[in-house]
Design an enzyme around this catalytic site. Structure first.
Site, PDB file in Angstrom:
ATOM      1  NE  ARG A 224      28.809 -30.445   0.947  1.00  0.00           N
ATOM      2  CZ  ARG A 224      28.798 -29.067   1.426  1.00  0.00           C
ATOM      3  NH1 ARG A 224      30.105 -28.928   1.652  1.00  0.00           N
ATOM      4  NH2 ARG A 224      28.048 -28.306   1.426  1.00  0.00           N
ATOM      5  CG  ASP A 364      21.639 -24.239  -6.951  1.00  0.00           C
ATOM      6  OD1 ASP A 364      20.760 -25.053  -6.644  1.00  0.00           O
ATOM      7  OD2 ASP A 364      22.738 -23.888  -6.389  1.00  0.00           O
ATOM      8  CD  GLU A 533      28.686 -21.943  -6.579  1.00  0.00           C
ATOM      9  OE1 GLU A 533      29.519 -21.137  -5.814  1.00  0.00           O
ATOM     10  OE2 GLU A 533      28.299 -23.175  -5.989  1.00  0.00           O
ATOM     11  CB  THR A 620      26.039 -30.412  -8.255  1.00  0.00           C
ATOM     12  OG1 THR A 620      25.964 -29.064  -8.110  1.00  0.00           O
ATOM     13  CG2 THR A 620      25.841 -30.746  -6.819  1.00  0.00           C
TER      14      THR A 620
END
Ligand code: DMJ
Length: 644
Positions: A224, A364, A533, A620
């Protein structure tokens, strides 16, 4: 575990006979010269000879009179049969040559019908359509402005906004995570005021925060905060080939702060006795320690490398890349289950812990970064990183073989879990987090270019086609997880009705959904955290297939966010239960709603040339980094080469 056939065998509707194509010549000669025929031919009768002659003549006729219009397959197979100027004589000659050559082993081609249903749309959208999508894109921009205004009003400088109680909350270590996560979205949307506000806050406050704050999670802070700073560096002109920010600090400010932060985060690697980093870092004194269970999550330790590699490239210092890539080099040596890995790993022993395998939480983005880091580094072409691609391909075969099943009664495709590893039973459970996979599969198949172009250039293997098919099937399931509920928003976790599992009375609440008996939502899993997602995958699939249905699905989801999560005073909120109306609200706006969800929706509705997928890789947390040799080879003084 179900004994039914694996997905790769059962569900991909390509006729395997196509791959073992026999030429017309072969068909005739093989039929005429089977072993029986050969024996009889010793005493060949005149009648048989005439018959043979007639068939041969017929074949010649068919060839010389065949239409000169090239078929889809002809056009795609390099240069054959597409030149209208060719003389008939040359044409016949070519056709004979073609007959005598071995049939090429081409990947499967889609028929015209299949093209329509599988989403290859080559026609230009009409003007009305374009206007419609521009207007929808403006709606997303307004949503972002509303979210930012709530945050700015009540929570500026805190990690997150609690929109119902109208205050801020530091849930991520106190680095003002929403500011940094939002900044590149504002740049992409051209929201100069927000860029200026966020940029100034970062310039005036972030270094001080970094040097004073305590515990932060290595993964969350990397994806982030570090990720947000790095893409802000690029988008504001750091690499000197684009500049989306006419305002705010100079790119070097973002880079300096990123280096300071990453230097502290590196302690998670350097204090661990193995290449596996500890999960937590004490920023103020650059020390690190493991989580309370002494373990690291598999996905967390393998979802740092895009960021660290890019930082090495732009700073000229290889240390970030060196530490990050040691993790993947170590993973390469560990035992796996058909490429799949348990969700915990010990930083002390370097071994996997437990047997739980899933592509949801803690698993994931391991799979996501295998292919994305390979895409990022493949331009270096030194061959050192092809193992990442191999690990990805093996893992996706494992997913298709061990984890994919279909629901009853409507055959939705889903990716389940192996709670006890390869020996345990299959669980028909899927976190919403798994919905990153359709996008990753599509990206891995075409490497970011459109499916149409990839097919034209004959670039897709049979596995790429299988992965694309799974991507499209799974994206539909992810979308139906939204449609099946009363609010049109997905739950955090869904279960699926299979021959081994069903629970009555746990539908999503939308009785008009076709899938109300296929998807089961347990009471504890009914919340929605504004996660990205599904819209992320819709964005990637739209770019790759150009099928407008992905935009329409994204639009439906956006409208549901607008209807049920928007808070009048500012911001958007998570929900406690998506199956009941009105839904109970949860009082939290996650940073990824601005960093990811709204960014992907905005890009989905916009021009596909913005942040193209063959030139950028999204981390991501949806922060885009450029992929280009120049940065990784020259800009970084060749530091990206050979540091492994
Ligand atoms: C984000 O922080 C990232 O997308 C991460 O990979 C998974 N969790 C959230 C969004 O759901």
């Amino acid at each position: 575990m179900s004994k039914s056939l694996p997905y790769s065998v059962k569900d991909v509707h390509y006729d395997n006979a196509k791959f073992r194509h026999r030429s017309f010549f072969k068909v005739i000669t093989q039929t005429l010269f089977t072993s029986d025929m050969k024996r009889e031919c010793v005493s060949c009768s005149t009648g048989k000879f005439l018959g043979l002659f007639m068939i041969f003549g017929l074949a010649c006729l068919m060839l010389t009179h065949a239409s000169k219009t090239p078929s889809v397959t002809d056009g795609l197979s390099k240069g054959l049969g597409t030149n209208e100027e060719q003389k008939v004589v040359t044409d016949v000659g070519l056709r004979f040559k073609k007959l005598l050559r071995r049939a090429p082993r081409l990947p499967p081609r889609l028929s015209g019908d299949e093209k329509v249903s599988s989403g290859i749309f080559t026609g230009k959208p009409n003007e009305h359509d374009e206007e419609k999508w521009k207007a929808r894109q403006r709606n997303v921009k307004e949503a972002f402005t509303h979210a930012w205004s709530g945050y700015k009003k009540f929570a500026m400088g805190y990690d997150e906004l609690l929109p119902l109680s109208m205050q801020g909350f530091d849930g991520l270590g106190g680095l003002g995570a929403t500011v940094v996560d939002s900044l590149d979205t504002a740049m992409i949307m051209g929201l100069e005021e927000v860029v200026s506000e966020a940029g100034s806050w970062i310039e005036s406050n972030l270094l001080e925060r970094i040097s004073q704050k305590g515990d932060v999670n290595l993964f969350e802070t990397t994806i982030r905060v570090l990720g947000g700073l790095l893409s802000a560096y690029h988008l504001s002109g750091g690499d000197q080939d684009m500049n989306l920010a006419n305002t705010g600090p100079k790119p070097t400010i973002y880079l300096e702060i990123a280096k300071n932060l990453a230097d502290r985060l590196l302690s998670a690697f350097t204090s661990s006795p193995t290449p596996i980093p500890y999960s937590d870092v004490l920023l103020k004194n650059s020390s690190a320690h493991p989580a309370s269970n002494l373990l690291s999550s598999t996905s967390e330790v393998s979802t740092l490398q895009l960021e660290f590699n890019y930082l090495s490239a732009i700073s000229g210092d290889p240390k970030y890349k060196t530490e990050g890539m040691k993790v993947f080099a170590h993973f390469k040596t560990l035992p796996k289950v058909e490429g799949l890995v348990p969700i915990y790993i010990s930083p002390h022993s370097g071994e996997f812990i437990g047997q739980e395998i899933r592509l949801g939480s803690r698993g994931d983005s391991y799979y996501e970064y295998l292919i994305k880091v390979w895409l990022q580094l493949r331009s270096i072409q030194d061959g050192n990183f092809t193992y990442l691609y191999d690990m990805y391909e093996e893992a996706m075969r494992g997913v298709r073989h061990l984890l994919v099943q279909k629901t009853i009664p409507n055959e939705l495709v889903f990716v389940g879990e192996l709670p006890g590893g390869s020996k345990g039973s299959f669980s028909p459970k899927m976190d919403h987090l798994v919905c990153f996979l359709p996008g990753t599969l599509a990206l891995g198949a075409t490497k970011g270019i459109t499916k149409e172009k990839a097919m034209k250039d004959n670039l897709l293997t049979i596995e790429d086609f299988e992965n694309l098919k799974l991507a499209e099937d799974l994206a539909k399931t992810c979308f139906e997880m939204y449609s099946v509920t009363s609010t049109g928003l997905a739950p955090e976790i869904a279960y699926f009705h299979t021959k081994d599992f069903y629970e009555d009375g746990l539908g999503g609440g939308n009785q008009s959904s076709e899938y109300v008996n296929d998807i089961i939502i347990k009471f504890n899993d009914r919340h929605n955290l504004l996660r990205p997602e599904t819209v992320e995958s819709l964005f990637v699939l739209y770019r790759i297939t150009q099928d407008p249905k992905y935009r329409e699905w994204g639009w439906q989801i956006f409208q549901s966010f607008e209807k049920y999560t928007k808070v009048d005073s500012g911001g958007y909120t998570s929900l406690n239960d998506v199956t009941t109306l009105p839904p109970q609200r949860r009082d939290k706006m996650e940073t990824f709603f601005l960093g990811e969800t709204l960014k992907y929706l905005y890009l989905l509705f916009g021009d596909s040339s913005v942040i193209p997928l063959d030139k950028f890789v999204f981390n991501t947390e949806a922060h885009p980094f450029p992929i280009k040799d120049a940065i990784y080879l020259e800009g970084g003084s060749n530091i990206m080469k050979g540091t492994m």
